[in-house]
Write an enzyme that holds these catalytic residues in place. Structure first.
Site, PDB file in Angstrom:
ATOM      1  CB  ILE A  35     -44.086  34.779   2.111  1.00  0.00           C
ATOM      2  CG1 ILE A  35     -43.250  35.881   1.478  1.00  0.00           C
ATOM      3  CG2 ILE A  35     -45.566  34.969   1.828  1.00  0.00           C
ATOM      4  CD1 ILE A  35     -43.245  35.845  -0.046  1.00  0.00           C
ATOM      5  CG  ASN A  90     -55.633  26.511   6.729  1.00  0.00           C
ATOM      6  OD1 ASN A  90     -56.202  26.275   7.792  1.00  0.00           O
ATOM      7  ND2 ASN A  90     -54.756  27.482   6.590  1.00  0.00           N
ATOM      8  CD  GLN A  97     -55.645  23.643   0.290  1.00  0.00           C
ATOM      9  OE1 GLN A  97     -56.682  22.983   0.346  1.00  0.00           O
ATOM     10  NE2 GLN A  97     -54.506  23.156  -0.155  1.00  0.00           N
ATOM     11  CG  HIS A 103     -49.522  24.420   2.816  1.00  0.00           C
ATOM     12  ND1 HIS A 103     -50.377  24.422   1.729  1.00  0.00           N
ATOM     13  CD2 HIS A 103     -49.961  25.392   3.644  1.00  0.00           C
ATOM     14  CE1 HIS A 103     -51.298  25.361   1.896  1.00  0.00           C
ATOM     15  NE2 HIS A 103     -51.075  25.965   3.053  1.00  0.00           N
ATOM     16  CG  HIS A 105     -49.904  26.819   8.105  1.00  0.00           C
ATOM     17  ND1 HIS A 105     -49.561  28.085   7.670  1.00  0.00           N
ATOM     18  CD2 HIS A 105     -50.833  26.365   7.237  1.00  0.00           C
ATOM     19  CE1 HIS A 105     -50.264  28.375   6.585  1.00  0.00           C
ATOM     20  NE2 HIS A 105     -51.048  27.349   6.297  1.00  0.00           N
TER      21      HIS A 105
END
Ligand code: AMP
Ligand code: ZN
Length: 117
Positions: A35, A90, A97, A103, A105
């Site tokens: 986002i 992270n 994080q 997750h 990236h």
């Protein structure tokens, strides 16, 4: 916490309860655009299963983690990362994080990345 999966932002994105710009999804994985992109192409790949971060992963998740890494190259190309890309995970406080659902990236794009080392 007891309601971790219920309240977790990325679990909610995986379930479609929070809108996202999906790049890919299957039974095990979801990929969606970040986002707040830090590169011309910046998306995240997550397991549907709620793993907090890599502290929460062990060899029993090797097939899942293998699948996760196995789709990245294809998705990166499909999203326009044709000349390389950066992969970042992270973990925890020192890793800064922000969202405590594992997750990855993927950052790249048609232009060279300017920020970074
Ligand atoms: P980090 O936990 O430090 O790896 O960062 C979490 C990442 O998730 C940041 O890059 C955010 O921009 C991104 N993010 C946070 N909320 C959303 C959302 N609702 N949809 C997509 N990306 C998000
Ligand atoms: Zn979660």
């Amino acid at each position: 916490a007891m309601h971790q999966e219920k309240d977790c932002l990325f679990c909610r994105i995986a379930r479609g309860e929070v809108p996202s710009r999906k790049v890919y999804e299957d039974d095990d994985l979801v990929a969606f655009h970040d986002i707040n992109p830090a590169a011309p192409v910046h998306f995240l790949v997550i397991p549907r299963a709620h793993l907090v971060n890599l502290y929460d992963a062990d060899e029993s998740q090797a097939p899942l983690l293998g699948r996760l890494f196995g789709v990245i190259g294809r998705l990166a190309r499909e999203q326009g990362c044709n000349d390389g890309f950066r992969v970042v995970v992270n973990n925890g406080r020192v890793g800064r994080q922000e969202v405590y659902h594992l997750h990855i990236h993927i950052m790249g794009g048609p232009e060279p990345l300017r920020s970074g080392r």
